[in-house]
Design a protein around this motif. Structure first.
Motif, short mmCIF file in Angstrom:
data_model
loop_
_atom_site.label_atom_id
_atom_site.label_comp_id
_atom_site.label_asym_id
_atom_site.label_seq_id
_atom_site.Cartn_x
_atom_site.Cartn_y
_atom_site.Cartn_z
N GLY A 35 0.68 -1.15 0.04
CA GLY A 35 0.05 -0.14 -0.08
C GLY A 35 0.79 1.27 0.18
N PRO A 36 0.19 2.32 0.21
CA PRO A 36 -1.09 2.47 0.57
C PRO A 36 -2.22 2.62 -0.48
N PHE A 37 -1.71 3.01 -1.54
CA PHE A 37 -2.56 2.84 -2.95
C PHE A 37 -1.64 2.37 -3.83
N ILE A 38 -2.40 1.90 -5.07
CA ILE A 38 -1.87 1.68 -6.50
C ILE A 38 -1.64 3.08 -7.34
N ARG A 39 -0.63 3.32 -7.66
CA ARG A 39 -0.61 4.64 -8.52
C ARG A 39 -0.67 3.94 -10.03
N LEU A 40 -1.49 4.02 -10.69
CA LEU A 40 -1.95 3.55 -11.95
C LEU A 40 -0.93 4.18 -13.12
N PHE A 41 -0.55 3.43 -13.92
CA PHE A 41 0.44 4.11 -14.96
C PHE A 41 -0.28 4.96 -15.90
N ASP A 42 0.00 6.19 -16.06
CA ASP A 42 -0.72 7.27 -16.67
C ASP A 42 0.33 7.97 -17.36
N GLU A 43 0.04 9.37 -17.90
CA GLU A 43 0.96 10.34 -18.11
C GLU A 43 1.93 10.96 -17.26
N THR A 44 1.44 10.67 -16.06
CA THR A 44 2.53 11.41 -14.97
C THR A 44 3.45 10.34 -14.39
#
Length: 383
Positions: free
Chosen positions: A251-260
């Motif tokens: 955790g705490p969160f999954i950071r999704l792969f995106d433009e950032t």
């Protein structure tokens, strides 16, 4: 807390939170400092979210219900019961897998554990001898390369070859099952040590969230709690050393792969570790993905593909550079946890994962499994 909130102002973060009113978990995202429930009949689980063609679009646009401010949800790192809203590990139906011996320093420490037979008191002398022979030989070595094969031949000639060096620089990565689906704990929870262990440490790692088709969809932080004495006695005790109640924290969160944020950010990521003991002990450590001996996507490909399918996807711990050797108590005894240690693992862009060390027998027992999840979702009309 302001700094923590700012971490989630840029990027797409998804996770899971326990809702007392629903007596179960919900999918959440972070929007303007609020933890927002985005669970739906179409996307009831994190597995379903990561299987979408565009999980980022769903996380950003799905209708949601604000549950609480991020500040409230993360106000305390003390474990919370089912009567309070709190973050869970951000994965649910995914298998929890881990790669071992992916950094040169960890390779050397595994060899030391093996030769010390799990005895911390013998480790320092062995460390000096082993490092003198193989330390430089492994620096900047690409696993599976012709150069690695030549180093292997030389180390065999020196009589210091090990099964850990085989998976560290050979063609095949070590991939093992860290825990069962839904068994991992999340931010603020207690992490567990098997009561028989006397030599252990945290392992700060980046964990990839991988869909069933093998695509890496995002990244998060993990603590692959490590029992050095148990695995050091025999590699065949890996399961006992690695898979215990509350021994996997994500955790705490999954950071999704995106433009950032992308897999390239993972390749360059730095991790910091802080251990704060009830005895006043403090230890700072670090790991960097820039020194990993195998590319993250190679580790994914060695785990999932035509040779092995995961229809609900997987979470993949990618190993750590961190291996604490500082003495905590008596000289020559090295580092080991004490009950009550607070472990904070952080990385720019991914936030911080905070857990308190307990015995696995004293952590809340794992009772909410797949059957409980399915029944809860069905009761809520989400299946």
């Amino acid at each position: 807390m302001t700094e923590m909130s700012e971490t989630y102002d840029v990027g797409t973060f998804v996770g899971r939170a326990w809702r007392p009113d629903a007596e179960g978990p919900s999918l959440v995202t972070v929007r303007k400092g609020q933890v927002v429930d985005i669970t739906s009949r179409e996307v009831p689980t994190m597995r379903d979210l990561l299987e979408l063609d565009d999980p980022v679009d769903y996380a950003r646009t799905a209708r949601g219900e604000a549950l609480a401010s991020l500040a409230v949800v993360m106000a305390s790192a003390e474990p919370r019961g089912r009567e309070e809203i709190h973050l869970l590990a951000p994965c649910d139906l995914q298998a929890v897998k881990a790669c071992g011996v992916t950094f040169a320093r960890s390779m050397i420490e595994r060899v030391i554990e093996e030769r010390a037979a799990g005895d911390a008191a013998r480790a320092e002398g062995i460390r000096r001898r082993v490092t003198a022979i193989i330390g430089e030989a492994l620096r900047n070595l690409n696993a599976g390369s012709p150069e690695a094969a030549r180093v292997k031949a030389a180390l065999i000639e020196e009589g210091v070859w090990s099964q850990y060096l085989e998976v560290g620089i050979g063609p095949d990565a070590e991939v093992f099952t860290k825990g069962q689906p839904l068994s991992s704990v999340g931010w603020g929870a207690a992490v567990g040590l098997h009561p028989i262990s006397r030599w252990n440490n945290p392992e700060p790692e980046i964990v990839l969230a991988v869909a069933s088709d093998g695509r890496a969809r995002g990244a998060t932080l993990g603590n692959d709690v490590n029992l050095r004495d148990i695995e050091g006695r025999s590699a065949l005790l890996l399961g006992k050393a690695k898979d215990n109640n509350a021994s996997s924290s994500i955790g705490p969160f999954i950071r999704l792969f995106d433009e950032t944020y992308s897999i390239d950010n993972v390749r360059q990521a730095d991790l910091d570790l802080m251990i704060e003991g009830p005895d006043g002990f403090r230890l700072k450590g670090a790991s960097t993905m820039r020194e990993i001996s195998r590319d993250p996507l190679d580790l994914v490909a060695q785990t999932i593909g035509p040779h092995h399918q995961y229809p609900d996807g997987l979470m993949l711990f990618m190993g750590t550079l961190f291996a604490p050797v500082e003495d905590r108590d008596e000289p020559g005894q090295g580092f080991t946890h004490k009950i009550g240690d607070v472990v904070t693992i952080s990385s720019p862009g991914l936030g911080s994962l905070v857990n308190t060390v307990r015995l696995s027998t004293d952590c809340p027992p794992w009772t909410f499994g797949t059957t409980a999840l399915m029944r809860n979702l069905a009761k809520r009309g989400l299946l």
